[in-house]
Scaffold this motif. Sequence first.
Motif, PDB file in Angstrom:
ATOM      1  N   GLY A   1       0.856  -1.129   0.047  1.00 47.07           N
ATOM      2  CA  GLY A   1       0.145  -0.141  -0.212  1.00 47.07           C
ATOM      3  C   GLY A   1       0.740   1.164   0.014  1.00 47.07           C
ATOM      4  N   PHE A   2       2.130   0.824  -0.190  1.00 45.67           N
ATOM      5  CA  PHE A   2       2.855   2.288  -0.108  1.00 45.67           C
ATOM      6  C   PHE A   2       2.947   3.090   1.129  1.00 45.67           C
ATOM      7  N   ASP A   3       2.717   2.435   2.271  1.00 45.82           N
ATOM      8  CA  ASP A   3       2.288   3.012   3.592  1.00 45.82           C
ATOM      9  C   ASP A   3       3.526   3.411   4.206  1.00 45.82           C
ATOM     10  N   PHE A   4       4.457   4.183   3.600  1.00 47.21           N
ATOM     11  CA  PHE A   4       5.817   4.605   4.208  1.00 47.21           C
ATOM     12  C   PHE A   4       5.537   5.075   5.644  1.00 47.21           C
ATOM     13  N   LEU A   5       4.700   5.589   6.135  1.00 48.98           N
ATOM     14  CA  LEU A   5       4.576   6.072   7.649  1.00 48.98           C
ATOM     15  C   LEU A   5       4.619   5.041   8.351  1.00 48.98           C
TER      16      LEU A   5
ATOM     17  N   ASN B   1       7.870   3.444   8.492  1.00 53.03           N
ATOM     18  CA  ASN B   1       8.625   4.247   9.358  1.00 53.03           C
ATOM     19  C   ASN B   1       8.530   3.908  10.791  1.00 53.03           C
TER      20      ASN B   1
ATOM     21  N   SER C   1      13.844  -1.957  -0.612  1.00 52.18           N
ATOM     22  CA  SER C   1      13.155  -2.333  -1.540  1.00 52.18           C
ATOM     23  C   SER C   1      13.888  -3.445  -2.361  1.00 52.18           C
TER      24      SER C   1
ATOM     25  N   LEU D   1      12.886   1.972   1.747  1.00 51.01           N
ATOM     26  CA  LEU D   1      11.656   2.221   1.841  1.00 51.01           C
ATOM     27  C   LEU D   1      11.359   2.908   3.127  1.00 51.01           C
TER      28      LEU D   1
END
Lengths: 285, 691
Positions: B65-69, B72, B91, B97
């Motif tokens: 989901g490209f939920d980088f937060l 993090n 990645s 990432l």
Amino acid sequence: MAVVFCLLLPFFALGAKSVVAADAPPLVLGVFPRLHASETTTRYGPMAEYLSERLGRKVVLVASRDFDAFWVGVEQARFDIVLYNQFHYIRSSNTYQVIAHNKEFGKSTLAGALYVRKDSNITSVGQLRGRTVLFGGGEDAMIGYIAPMYLLMKAGLTRSDINARFAVNPLNSVIGVHRKQADAAGSGDGAVEQPALQKVVNVDELTVLAVSDQLLHLPWAVRRTMAPGLRERIQSVLIDLDAGERGRQVLKAAVLTGIGKAEDKDYNPHRKMVRAVIGSQQIKP
Amino acid sequence: MGVKGQLGLGAKFTLTVLIILVCTMAANTLYSLHTSTRFHEKQLVERGRALGRLISLVSPEAILGFDFLLLNEYTRQVSAQPDVVYGVILSPAGSPLSAYIDRVDPLVLARVPETASSDVLDLLRQLDNESELIRLEFPIVHNDEQLGRFLVGISKHTLQRESRRQLEVQVAALTVIVLFLSLAIYLAFRFNVLFPIQALISASRDVGRGQHALVQVKAEDELGQLAKAFNAMAEEVRKEQEKLHRQANFDTLTGLPNRLMALDRITHAISRSSRISHRFALFFIDLDNFKSVNDSLGHAVGDELLVATGARVQGILRDADTVARLGGDEFLVLVPDVINEFQAEEIAERLVRAISQPHVLSGRKVVARCSIGIVLFPENGDTVAALMANADNAMYQAKAAGQGSAIFFTEDMNTRLHERMQMEQDLNQALELGQFEVFFQPIFDAATRNHRGAEVLLRWNHPERGSISPSVFIPIAEATGQIVGIGDWVLEQTCLNWAAWQRVGFAPGFLAINISRVQFRKRFSRRLAELMATYGIPPQALELEITEGVLLDDHNHVAEELNSLRAAGVSLSLDDFGTGYSSLSYLKRFRFDVLKIDRSFVAGLPENSEDVSLVNAILAMAKGLGLDVVAEGVERQEQMTYLADQGCSLAQGYLLAQPMDRNAYQAFLEVARARDAHTPGGTRHKIMLAG
């Protein structure tokens, strides 16, 4: 359904303690789940309580598990008051009537934007052809997808001209670009100013490739079947939140700087973009 | 004494425990140092793996989901661990990432200048060869598609620092535990072992000092059993000591304190009286003629008399006074707090009266007399020895003064005593130094005044005091036993002279020799027979003068000796008849040839009617028994005439002849021989040589 019921339980209990002099059934406040349910409750619980006090009628907050569950609630008009995406409003405007909009960071509007890394050598939207574009939110995200996609289309690109990917929200799409997971990010025009973004990436390494027209912020709507007097009272309570200390505390809890008055025509620019990107069938008259 | 010797049992025990615990703690610490790092490193790796796997499991959805937060947040949570230097999600292409770097970690700080661009990949490359770093990598997979890798870097330095801190805490805790345990052990040992042992030691010392405090038995454990055993032993010791004390300090016959205790009480009295400046009196009591009671009534009666006397003396004294039996018939009375001599005299009179009261013993009435010597502290001595000696001295003076006397000690007594002691010493050497000399006092026929013989007299020519009378030194010689040697010398001199005179034609007549009662105890008859045989002395040449005192001794032995002498043909004379017991039974029981009338009776003749009566009675009795009579001390013609008229057979005295030395007597014999030569018939009593 059971999950929704469980999430409601604490508010039922809270409501039971609140002395509201009304025999009418409680009003249901629905908030779209762009945040975790717990965070949603933290932010908008005080709002529901405040509304109860001011309306003299209990207001129950519902934090849905996901968008599907939320949208079912919208379509079945289970919510009396609802805060959601501009696209959602457009889709449900035959059932709900907008009465107000959010003000975030002091602004009533925001625009869709496309971000790229400064070191990407991409300087025009047309260069994104065949590139990966990471949009914030899903295909129903007004600012994270529809508005940026509208910018791509204005540059002559269609959905098939790009490799469209979706991050969970607009901020993550920008982070993804910064971390080179995509060539461009679809997000709001104020994304790089957000502290949450600035804490995790060096925003100086990013640049805005294109920005859409300003669009009114997230709408607050009520069921069209609601009595006009109640609707006006709700609208009045919401837009007057920043008039008193108690209201400002509610706004602070909701991470808002205020709520402004809105009416249906204010969302015609949104309808225009949706119609261009998704198609007319998605827009109710 | 070293320090070790000064440590008590509790301190030694606690020190031993402390050393053991400290050694154990040190060994544990060393072992922990040796193993804990490796152990914790292993633990750390396991934890890192657990974290990595967890991240691997939760991350696919966020990556997709490209939920980088969210990524993090995951890495931040992982890297929040103090020993995690970095947590990075890469990645598949190798780009980060999500990355969380602990920029205050020393490993990172050392490279920050070189990684100013915050290039995570560059930092990871620099850290690749870092030996202080534990690197873990976990794939993040979704539906068999690798979405990325999770890298975790863990600092050994932090781990070691944490281990050291943990070790320090552990050592501190162990130290506290060791000290607490040592203290607890010491206290437990002190109360449960040391105190009972100390009580036993204290009780043992008390027992050693003669105090018999028992140990309190508080438990039934080994120490309790020991305490019980000690108490039993102490009780036995107490009984035994009481028994020994009684045996050592009390007279078994009378139950009175004995000499030892008497001396102890006198010592105590001296100490007390010196402290409070008080007087006390000692009464040295000796029964008079106690021997005669034993001899005549038997020892059992004698013992009864001693017991009764002790009880009677005790009966008239206060509780604070002490009456002790010193031995034989000697008693001692200690009376504290005597104010003056009159009070002491009054007590002495009471003692004399009490002792003199008749006793009925074994159905017989017995009257005892006593002589008492009195001393006062501090006038008559300031030591036990001085007081006892002076009291003894005074008692002898009292005895000399007559029965039933009580005499205070005077310094004059000591003077006499010292003179007597000096005389004893001189007497001891007199024989060797040839200071003795035999004298001869002729004995004459009372009617014809013819010479019949002589009484052999002993003179002591003291180099400083001149001639000393036998009446002075003979009692001393008898008391010291020297009379045996002296008497033997006199006997030999007598035989020697008689034989010498006989050989040259003199007619020495018979020689009368005084025999001491002490000589009788030494087989006198055998010695006499030896001398007679040696010098060729016929038995008629010797007459043995025996005092009545001799007859008081053991009758059987005396009888045997007298019979032996008679069998040898030697005449026996009863000397000083009338001054002693004058028991007629002696005359009946023992056969004598001659009675000698003491000079004290002769002195009053013929004027004193009592002396006349006594002398007449003796002469009549002797005549009846067929005995010759020798009158001593004839100094006047009237005496001589009267005696001759009354039929006294023999006489001696200054009127007739004074005692003379050997030469003078030999000259006397020469004169007598010359006179006999001119006298028809010669000497009536010419001694014929045997054989």
